[in-house]
Design an enzyme around this catalytic site. Structure first.
Site, PDB file in Angstrom:
ATOM      1  N   HIS A  88       0.808  -1.214   0.000  1.00 10.63           N
ATOM      2  CA  HIS A  88       0.000   0.000   0.000  1.00 10.63           C
ATOM      3  C   HIS A  88       0.849   1.275   0.000  1.00 10.63           C
ATOM      4  O   HIS A  88       1.903   1.350   0.617  1.00 10.63           O
ATOM      5  CB  HIS A  88      -0.928   0.028   1.218  1.00 10.63           C
ATOM      6  CG  HIS A  88      -0.185   0.120   2.532  1.00 10.63           C
ATOM      7  ND1 HIS A  88       0.165   1.317   3.107  1.00 10.63           N
ATOM      8  CD2 HIS A  88       0.291  -0.845   3.350  1.00 10.63           C
ATOM      9  CE1 HIS A  88       0.814   1.096   4.236  1.00 10.63           C
ATOM     10  NE2 HIS A  88       0.914  -0.204   4.409  1.00 10.63           N
ATOM     11  N   HIS A 106      12.177  -1.341 -12.900  1.00  2.20           N
ATOM     12  CA  HIS A 106      12.002  -2.777 -13.114  1.00  2.20           C
ATOM     13  C   HIS A 106      12.088  -3.491 -11.768  1.00  2.20           C
ATOM     14  O   HIS A 106      13.125  -3.459 -11.112  1.00  2.20           O
ATOM     15  CB  HIS A 106      13.081  -3.303 -14.058  1.00  2.20           C
ATOM     16  CG  HIS A 106      12.908  -4.746 -14.436  1.00  2.20           C
ATOM     17  ND1 HIS A 106      13.702  -5.351 -15.397  1.00  2.20           N
ATOM     18  CD2 HIS A 106      12.062  -5.712 -14.011  1.00  2.20           C
ATOM     19  CE1 HIS A 106      13.335  -6.618 -15.524  1.00  2.20           C
ATOM     20  NE2 HIS A 106      12.340  -6.856 -14.682  1.00  2.20           N
TER      21      HIS A 106
END
Length: 628
Positions: A135, A144
């Site tokens: 979150h 990446h």
């Protein structure tokens, strides 16, 4: 019809092809690749190379970059964006994406990946198989995350950073841009930009090829954040505070309070009263100008909410006025048009509130002339401009009432406090009376008028006495910081400093710049994000009041200039205690964001400047620019 062009036909391209097929969103799929000699890959045709992109954009509506290397993927990304073709965002059906998460254009979310509530993933990212983004994470562009990489809650990742297979980052940790985190590494603390970190716990791995810029970044404690504007003690404050404690005058009376008001009056040349905040000073100032329910007050739109809120404290309504570009302050020409319009309706405002932004005075002669023409008094909000001068006159002394702030981030501070000044001594005494609950001088507590608990305490006034003695030095230091920024960015396109009026002294309380994203290399918001990841606090210039939901529906005149400055303006760290090394680090990060870096020469110049005590500030010819 949605046809997808996959740029890169290597191993990662085959994975992207599988994800694209799994979505069922595309009628046709094809590869773009300069290196492969194949005509098709896994049954998907290779239709050309990078030079064919313009031609192929007429056949394919969408593209995605299928190259694992972040820098190469970013390069292709910018080239593709220059063509009339849309970036596709691919999410495998097995991935779990919160409805409150945000995924940037061109990003790839692989099988089994989890992106939880409030997370933000930038553009052109790869969130690989089984990776978990908890979150409220913030992930920059071109990042990446390798398979099974895990980000705890509220982690921040800078642009082009690569996390290896199984790497983990603890909650609330920030990792700068262009970093590499090794496979299986566990990141416990913030990492500066452009470093490689490996191991458990992750440690920065030195490299013989590191630049001076990286060494400077590593020399700083990555957990030590460079803040926008912090208090700077002179060393004299404690003596006054101790005196307040020794004499037990800890309330809103005492010798510190008397002496602070006297010293401030000597500084600005007007009677004054010390209050609990600059907001209180504006509130009482408007009350002195007879502002009441149903009245209107003209107020500069480009300012902090504390300028406008007191208008509504009194039941009046603000009418917002645009700024001009020379000073960023109230535009006298727009003000004249607004007053003419209100006069024609027999609806002149009770007062005009002008704000001296970021340490620079408005064009007060023009403002005062216009207001005199319509017989409307002026209140000066000089909360940000103590020490500033306009044509020989101190900020806050030219209107009917002046309001000052000593908040913790101001050029001098009492930790919290303000001052009201006026050339009308009776008004100052009335404000003093109101600030002490309007208690009448009788034996019993007796009140005939509405009062306020707005008086400054004797303890805080002691801090103010110690701070006021250092005001001239703090002005010189802040101006020196602004000058170094301007010189350091002179060769950069698309970053322009706040103008310096030739009508007086700009204190440069905050060093502000306007960003032209197309020329600079990134937007203002992206620059703030990148600086944040590098451990540097910056912020936009004030959001105009006419754009604030609380003031929706208020009348306004103009607004385009204020909106433009807000959308492109940035404030950089400006503390008078900002060290040369820390400022060099900030400058380097700005230059990195622009793609232009010359830190080695710059740092040498800054160090040399710090030793040159003969260098003069042209606006303060008797004082050296650098004093430490």
């Amino acid at each position: 019809m949605k046809n997808l062009l996959i740029w890169g036909a290597g191993g990662h391209g085959r994975v992207v092809l599988d994800v694209a097929r799994s979505t069922g969103d595309f009628t046709a799929l094809a590869f773009l690749d300069d290196k492969t000699q194949e005509y098709e890959v896994d049954g998907c045709p290779v239709v050309g190379g990078a030079d064919d992109l313009v031609r192929l954009s007429k056949q394919y509506s969408h593209f995605i970059i299928s190259i694992g290397d972040n820098a190469a993927r970013e390069s292709c990304w910018h080239r593709a964006l220059a063509v009339d073709i849309q970036a596709a965002t691919l999410v495998h059906p097995s991935a779990s994406i919160s409805s409150t998460a945000s995924i940037g254009a061109g990003s790839l979310i692989m099988p089994g990946a989890v992106i939880n509530a409030g997370a933000v993933v930038g553009a052109n990212c790869i969130i690989n198989s089984g990776a978990i983004v908890e979150h409220d994470c913030r992930i920059g562009d071109h990042v990446h995350l390798s398979p099974r990489a895990v980000l705890g809650g509220a982690v921040k990742i800078g642009c082009r950073t690569h996390l290896g297979i199984g790497a983990s980052v603890l909650p609330e940790v920030s990792i700068g841009g262009d970093c590499t985190v090794g496979a299986g590494a566990v990141v416990l603390h913030d990492l500066p930009p452009r470093v490689t970190a490996v191991g458990v716990p992750a440690r920065i791995r030195p490299s013989a090829s590191e630049t001076t810029s990286t060494h400077l970044s590593m020399s700083r404690d990555p957990r030590s954040r460079i803040l926008l504007s912090v208090p700077h003690m002179s060393g004299n404050e404690l003596a006054y505070v101790h005196h307040a404690f020794a004499t037990n005058w800890l309330s809103t009376a005492g010798s510190n309070l008397i002496d602070f008001e006297a010293a401030f009056q000597s500084r600005v040349g007007l009677p004054c009263v010390a209050l609990s905040s600059g907001t209180a000073a504006i509130h009482l100032g408007l009350r002195l100008l007879n502002v009441g329910p149903g009245d209107e007050v003209f107020c500069q739109s480009l300012t902090f909410a504390a300028s406008a809120n007191p208008i509504r404290y009194l039941g009046a309504e603000p009418v917002f006025i645009d700024s001009e570009r020379r000073t960023w302050n109230l535009d006298a020409a727009v003000l004249r048009d607004a007053l003419k319009d209100r006069a024609a309706r027999n609806r002149l405002p009770k007062a005009v509130e002008v704000v001296h932004l970021f340490g620079q005075c408005a064009e007060m002669d023009d403002v005062l002339d216009v207001c005199a023409e319509f017989d409307v008094p002026v209140l000066e909000d000089a909360a940000e401009a103590l020490g500033a001068v306009y044509r020989g006159k101190p900020a806050g002394t030219m209107g009917a009432v002046g309001a000052f702030s000593f908040n913790g981030n101001k050029i001098i501070t009492t930790t919290g406090g303000g001052m009201l000044a006026s050339r009308n001594p009776a008004w100052v005494e009335k404000a003093r009376f109101w600030s002490q609950q309007s208690r009448e001088p009788q034996l019993a507590y007796h009140h005939l008028e509405l009062g306020h608990n707005y008086r400054m305490s004797n303890v805080l006034a002691g801090i103010g006495l110690g701070q006021l003695s250092a005001l001239d030095l703090r002005v010189r230091q802040r101006r020196a910081i602004a000058l170094r920024y301007r010189e350091a960015f002179e060769d950069l396109p698309g970053i322009v400093p706040m103008p310096q009026s030739d009508q007086g002294l700009h204190t440069n309380w905050l060093s502000c710049f306007v960003i032209d994203a197309a020329r600079f290399g990134c937007s203002r918001d992206e620059l703030i994000f990148r600086l944040d990841l590098a451990g540097i606090e910056s912020r936009p210039v004030w959001k105009p009041m006419h754009l604030q939901p609380f003031f929706a529906g208020c009348a306004r005149y103009g607004g385009d200039v204020a909106e433009d400055l807000f959308h492109r303006g940035i404030c950089l760290p400006s503390s008078s205690s900002l060290s040369l090394d820390d400022q060099a680090y900030v400058i380097d990060q700005v230059r990195q964001a622009s793609g232009v870096n010359s830190l080695i020469a710059l740092h040498a110049a800054l160090v040399a400047a710090s030793r040159d005590t003969t260098q003069k500030d042209p606006a303060c010819p008797t004082h050296p620019v650098t004093t430490w």
